[in-house]
Write an enzyme that holds these catalytic residues in place. Structure first.
Site, PDB file in Angstrom:
ATOM      1  N   LYS A  89     -12.616 -10.622   9.791  1.00 42.99           N
ATOM      2  CA  LYS A  89     -11.785  -9.887  10.757  1.00 42.99           C
ATOM      3  C   LYS A  89     -12.533  -9.931  12.076  1.00 42.99           C
ATOM      4  CE  LYS A  89      -9.939  -6.600   7.380  1.00 42.99           C
ATOM      5  NZ  LYS A  89      -9.867  -5.199   6.932  1.00 42.99           N
TER       6      LYS A  89
ATOM      7  N   SER B 179       0.837  -1.172   0.000  1.00 38.24           N
ATOM      8  CA  SER B 179       0.000   0.000   0.000  1.00 38.24           C
ATOM      9  C   SER B 179       0.881   1.233   0.000  1.00 38.24           C
ATOM     10  CB  SER B 179      -0.835  -0.082   1.281  1.00 38.24           C
ATOM     11  OG  SER B 179      -1.676   0.994   1.360  1.00 38.24           O
TER      12      SER B 179
ATOM     13  N   ASP C 219     -15.357  -7.311   2.375  1.00 38.14           N
ATOM     14  CA  ASP C 219     -14.677  -6.971   3.630  1.00 38.14           C
ATOM     15  C   ASP C 219     -15.638  -6.080   4.431  1.00 38.14           C
ATOM     16  OD1 ASP C 219     -13.074  -5.906   5.639  1.00 38.14           O
ATOM     17  OD2 ASP C 219     -11.485  -5.167   4.356  1.00 38.14           O
TER      18      ASP C 219
ATOM     19  N   GLU D  66     -11.256  -7.212  -3.735  1.00 39.59           N
ATOM     20  CA  GLU D  66     -11.859  -7.029  -2.414  1.00 39.59           C
ATOM     21  C   GLU D  66     -12.620  -5.709  -2.345  1.00 39.59           C
ATOM     22  OE1 GLU D  66      -8.963  -7.839   0.655  1.00 39.59           O
ATOM     23  OE2 GLU D  66      -9.993  -6.558   2.106  1.00 39.59           O
TER      24      GLU D  66
ATOM     25  N   LYS E 190      -1.362  -8.547  -1.612  1.00 37.17           N
ATOM     26  CA  LYS E 190      -2.582  -7.775  -1.865  1.00 37.17           C
ATOM     27  C   LYS E 190      -2.197  -6.344  -2.185  1.00 37.17           C
ATOM     28  CE  LYS E 190      -5.923  -6.212   1.359  1.00 37.17           C
ATOM     29  NZ  LYS E 190      -6.841  -6.583   2.464  1.00 37.17           N
TER      30      LYS E 190
ATOM     31  N   GLY F  25      -6.592  -8.408   7.853  1.00 36.88           N
ATOM     32  CA  GLY F  25      -5.687  -7.724   8.779  1.00 36.88           C
ATOM     33  C   GLY F  25      -6.118  -6.291   9.007  1.00 36.88           C
TER      34      GLY F  25
ATOM     35  N   LYS G 146      -3.412  -2.401  -2.907  1.00 40.19           N
ATOM     36  CA  LYS G 146      -4.502  -1.447  -2.731  1.00 40.19           C
ATOM     37  C   LYS G 146      -4.698  -0.700  -4.050  1.00 40.19           C
ATOM     38  CE  LYS G 146      -5.478  -1.706   1.772  1.00 40.19           C
ATOM     39  NZ  LYS G 146      -6.792  -2.108   2.296  1.00 40.19           N
TER      40      LYS G 146
ATOM     41  N   ASP H  41      -7.426  -4.789  -3.438  1.00 43.76           N
ATOM     42  CA  ASP H  41      -8.418  -4.317  -2.465  1.00 43.76           C
ATOM     43  C   ASP H  41      -8.738  -2.863  -2.774  1.00 43.76           C
ATOM     44  OD1 ASP H  41      -9.999  -3.711  -0.300  1.00 43.76           O
ATOM     45  OD2 ASP H  41      -8.492  -4.160   1.229  1.00 43.76           O
TER      46      ASP H  41
HETATM   47  O1  OSB Z   1      -9.220  -3.105   3.910  1.00 42.82           O
HETATM   48  O2  OSB Z   1      -8.283  -4.900   4.439  1.00 42.82           O
HETATM   49  C1  OSB Z   1      -8.410  -3.695   4.590  1.00 42.82           C
HETATM   50  C2  OSB Z   1      -5.736  -2.417   6.957  1.00 42.82           C
HETATM   51  C3  OSB Z   1      -6.453  -1.504   7.677  1.00 42.82           C
HETATM   52  C4  OSB Z   1      -7.772  -1.294   7.397  1.00 42.82           C
HETATM   53  C5  OSB Z   1      -8.373  -2.003   6.362  1.00 42.82           C
HETATM   54  C6  OSB Z   1      -7.665  -2.932   5.624  1.00 42.82           C
HETATM   55  C7  OSB Z   1      -6.312  -3.125   5.917  1.00 42.82           C
HETATM   56  C8  OSB Z   1      -5.507  -4.057   5.163  1.00 42.82           C
HETATM   57  C9  OSB Z   1      -4.661  -5.041   5.909  1.00 42.82           C
HETATM   58  O3  OSB Z   1      -5.498  -4.060   3.964  1.00 42.82           O
HETATM   59  C10 OSB Z   1      -3.271  -4.578   6.152  1.00 42.82           C
HETATM   60  C11 OSB Z   1      -2.534  -5.422   7.155  1.00 42.82           C
HETATM   61  O4  OSB Z   1      -2.983  -5.571   8.295  1.00 42.82           O
HETATM   62  O5  OSB Z   1      -1.470  -5.911   6.817  1.00 42.82           O
HETATM   63 MG    MG Z   2     -10.092  -4.698   2.785  1.00 39.10          MG
END
Ligand code: OSB
Ligand code: MG
Length: 368
Positions: free
Chosen positions: A262, A138, A238, A213, A161, A290, A163, A188
């Site tokens: 989650k 990200s 999600d 996602e 993954k 996560g 972003k 995502d």
């Molecule tokens: O959208 O999955 C998500 C982190 C914080 C808030 C939302 C998301 C995320 C992540 C996971 O993408 C990142 C991580 O914990 O490694």
């Molecule tokens: Mg997500």
């Protein structure tokens, strides 16, 4: 379970590098560590994964601190209870606030497992010796995303993954796919598209993503269903899945093929397990999401992801991905795309009190 006291540790720690999404750049992570102590002196640990601001869900560190202190913890004080599942009943009187509820509920599950001297993964029926893990990239630009992916692949991660958001999507996915032709990739969108952007999302179909996602609105189960009909790539929900009812609706509408679970988002283990079982019955794939967490929540994620159905790598990374030094005595380690399950009682980790002290902004103990 006889609870004596509950301590809330409000902590803050800088990330090693900023976590960039179209909604928010996270540079400092605030969180609440919940420590429940019973009358024998045993402790259970939970972590509230709400952020400082309400960019991912409506909860924040401040709202969840208020909910914990003024609403949820007082519900602990009446009659003693036998099993953490009973807590859900008491929490029914409180609308929403899943992350605050989860933090306390997770601590009670950990305590319950420690009282029985069993690992929590065992108590919930987990079977996997090694949990399938992946990492999230990200960053603000594609060069940085390639660089971070190279580092993560070098560290042994086998699923990455990315972003994405409108305007920062096709180019990113195309470049990453060109650099890593066989890597397991997913994208995502954190709810950054609308149904009218369908062709943009369909353009991603050719890059062999495992899934996309949460492309659409956080409450758009109907539109996700309409989109999924015209998208070859499976949709993973999600933000849209908070309750068992949401999951039932998503299944009825065929809104997704996959869901990330989650603990924080769904309000804790009882709800996560119900959602998990329903997904198993309906052939919806699941993995563990996560939240840029500290070690307590990472250890809980490892417990959850030992369940058989967690057959896709989750957003489960080493403590060192985000932190110079985590708040637990033995950091979480992912090697070659897996993390060993933790064999100690409860979640199998202990607080590093020295480190916790350094990152604590505010702490209070409430006697129940
Ligand atoms: O959208 O999955 C998500 C982190 C914080 C808030 C939302 C998301 C995320 C992540 C996971 O993408 C990142 C991580 O914990 O490694
Ligand atoms: Mg997500």
């Amino acid at each position: 379970m006889k609870i004596k006291s509950i301590t809330l540790h409000i902590i803050t720690m800088p990330l090693k590098r900023p976590f960039v999404t179209h909604l928010q750049t996270v540079e400092e992570r605030e969180g609440i560590i919940v420590e429940v102590q019973d009358t024998d002196g045993l402790c259970g640990l939970g972590e509230c994964v709400a952020f400082s601001t309400p960019w991912y869900t409506e909860e924040t560190v401040k709202t969840s601190h208020h909910m914990l202190k003024d609403v949820l913890i007082p519900l602990m004080s009446n009659t003693p209870f036998l099993h953490p599942e009973e807590i859900g009943k008491r929490f029914e009187a409180v609308r929403g606030n899943a992350m605050a509820k989860a933090a306390l509920e997770m601590a009670l599950w950990d305590l319950y497992a420690r009282q029985h001297n069993l690992p929590l993964w065992d108590m919930i029926g987990g079977v996997r010796k090694q949990v399938l893990a992946g990492a999230v990239v990200s960053a603000g630009n594609v060069e940085e995303m390639i660089k971070q992916t190279e580092e993560l692949v070098r560290d042994g991660y086998q699923r990455i993954k990315l972003k994405i958001s409108p305007g920062a999507d096709i180019e990113i996915v195309k470049e990453l796919r060109a650099h890593f032709p066989t890597l397991s990739l997913l994208a995502d969108a954190n709810s950054s598209y609308f149904l009218k952007d369908k062709t943009q999302l369909q353009a991603l179909d050719e890059f062999d993503l495992e899934m996309i996602e949460q492309p659409l609105g956080i409450d758009d189960l109907v539109e996700h269903s309409l989109l999924q009909r015209e998208l070859a790539t499976p949709i993973c929900l999600d933000e849209s899945i908070v309750t068992l009812h949401d999951m039932k609706s998503a299944i009825h509408l065929n809104s997704c093929g996959v869901v990330n679970i989650k603990l924080g988002r769904v309000g804790g283990y009882t709800s996560a397990l119900e959602i998990y079982r329903l997904c198993r019955e309906h052939d919806i794939k699941v993995w563990c999401g996560g939240m840029i967490e500290f070690g307590v929540s990472r250890a809980h994620n490892l417990s959850l992801a030992t369940l058989e159905g967690f057959s896709i790598p989750g957003d489960i990374s080493s403590s060192s991905k985000y932190w110079d030094e985590d708040i637990i005595t033995t950091p979480i380690i992912v090697k070659n795309g897996v993390a060993d399950r933790l064999e100690g009682a409860g979640i199998g980790v202990e607080l590093n009190r020295k480190r916790l002290g350094v990152v604590t902004k505010y702490k209070e103990t409430i006697y129940v």
